[in-house]
Design an enzyme around this catalytic site. Structure first.
Site, mmCIF file in Angstrom:
data_model
loop_
_atom_site.group_PDB
_atom_site.id
_atom_site.type_symbol
_atom_site.label_atom_id
_atom_site.label_comp_id
_atom_site.label_asym_id
_atom_site.label_seq_id
_atom_site.Cartn_x
_atom_site.Cartn_y
_atom_site.Cartn_z
ATOM 1 N N ASP A 174 36.824 41.562 54.609
ATOM 2 C CA ASP A 174 36.666 42.851 53.935
ATOM 3 C C ASP A 174 36.510 44.015 54.905
ATOM 4 O OD1 ASP A 174 34.099 42.100 54.796
ATOM 5 O OD2 ASP A 174 33.491 41.499 52.789
ATOM 6 N N ASN A 210 22.637 38.743 45.840
ATOM 7 C CA ASN A 210 23.031 38.700 44.423
ATOM 8 C C ASN A 210 24.124 37.659 44.159
ATOM 9 O OD1 ASN A 210 25.283 39.886 45.528
ATOM 10 N ND2 ASN A 210 25.267 41.705 44.223
ATOM 11 N N GLU A 236 31.702 40.770 44.033
ATOM 12 C CA GLU A 236 30.419 40.984 43.385
ATOM 13 C C GLU A 236 30.328 40.241 42.049
ATOM 14 O OE1 GLU A 236 28.044 42.319 44.939
ATOM 15 O OE2 GLU A 236 28.426 44.325 45.713
#
Length: 242
Positions: free
Chosen positions: A67, A136, A143
Site C-alpha cells: 500500500d 481493528n 479495513e
C-alpha cells in the site's frame, strides 16, 4: 497454519528472515509482497544484515508493496516508499526497476489501482507475502466492512487506523485519509504468507483473527483459509491464542 512463538523480537525477526532467505536462495528471482509499519522493521534489519554477510542477494528479486498513502510524494518522510528505502531498499542490491509501490500522487487514482493490479496479475503468484494485522483487524489497508475487495483499490482509512498511524506524523490532522492498497486476492494467492505480530496490544485481535469465525469485519480472519501461512508471534502477542 504453522505457529511459532518467541521469547523476544530479536529471535522472532531472525526466524522470519531465515524463512525468507531460504526461499530467495532457492529461487533468486522470487517475487515478494512487502508490508510497512513498525512490525516488520526488525525483519528488514535482519535481511540487511544477511545481505551484508553475503548470505543472500536481491539482484533478481522483484518486490510489490501492499500500500501507499494517497497524497504523499515518494520523498515524503512518512510515505511508504520512503519507509522502504530507509529500512531495506537503500541497504541491499535490489534494482530500482524491480521495486513496485502504488503511486499515491497519481492524477487518476482509479487508473493507478488498475495499473497496479495489472502488475500483480502479470507477476502471478507471489512467492512470499509479508503481513501483519491492525488493531481493528485490517491487513494491508483492507479495513473492516460488510464487503472486502479482492483487487487493488482506494480505501478511506478508519479513524482508528489514522490514530494509530498518527505516531509517525506530527499530528493526526496530517495523517492522510485515504490510501491505495493491494486487495486480498494477491495476498491469499501467495505461495507462502509470513505473518508477524508483536506485543500484548495485538493479542485480542489475533484471537479474533485466528480463533474466531471468518468475518469481513475482521479482515485478518480470512488468513485462516491460507494453505501455507507461517505465524510468528512473541510471547506477549500470543496471550489469548493458546
Amino acid at each position: 497454519m504453522k505457529l511459532a512463538v518467541f521469547k523476544n523480537e530479536e529471535e522472532l525477526d531472525l526466524a522470519a528472515a531465515k524463512s525468507m532467505i531460504e526461499v530467495i536462495n532457492e529461487n533468486p528471482e522470487a517475487t515478494l509482497g512487502l508490508a510497512t509499519g513498525q512490525t516488520p522493521i526488525g525483519l528488514y534489519q535482519k535481511l540487511v544484515q544477511a545481505y551484508q554477510k553475503g548470505q543472500v542477494t536481491f539482484k533478481q528479486v522483484t518486490t510489490y508493496n501492499i500500500d501507499e498513502y494517497v497524497g504523499l510524494e515518494k520523498e515524503h518522510p512518512q510515505s511508504f516508499y520512503h519507509f522502504m528505502k530507509t529500512h531495506l531498499f537503500s541497504h541491499i542490491d535490489l534494482n530500482e526497476v524491480q521495486i513496485h509501490i502504488p503511486n499515491g500522487t497519481a492524477s487518476n487514482l482509479e487508473e493507478e489501482t488498475e495499473r497496479y493490479e495489472s502488475l500483480l496479475m502479470k507477476a502471478g503468484q507471489l512467492d512470499i507475502q509479508i503481513l501483519s494485522i491492525g488493531l481493528n483487524g485490517h491487513i494491508g489497508f483492507n479495513e473492516p466492512g460488510n464487503t472486502l475487495h479482492a483487487e487493488t483499490h482506494v480505501v478511506t482509512l478508519t479513524e482508528d487506523t489514522r490514530k494509530v498511524n498518527s505516531k509517525s506524523f506530527p499530528s493526526l490532522a496530517e495523517v492522510p485519509k485515504k490510501a491505495i492498497t493491494m486487495g486480498l486476492g494477491p495476498m491469499m494467492k501467495a505461495k507462502k504468507i509470513i505473518f508477524i505480530a508483536k506485543g500484548e496490544e495485538k493479542a485480542a485481535i489475533l484471537k479474533q483473527a485466528f480463533k474466531g469465525p471468518i468475518d469481513p469485519l475482521v479482515p485478518g480472519s480470512l488468513l485462516q483459509l491460507h494453505p501455507n501461512i507461517e505465524v510468528y508471534l512473541d510471547e506477549k502477542a500470543v496471550k489469548y491464542m493458546m
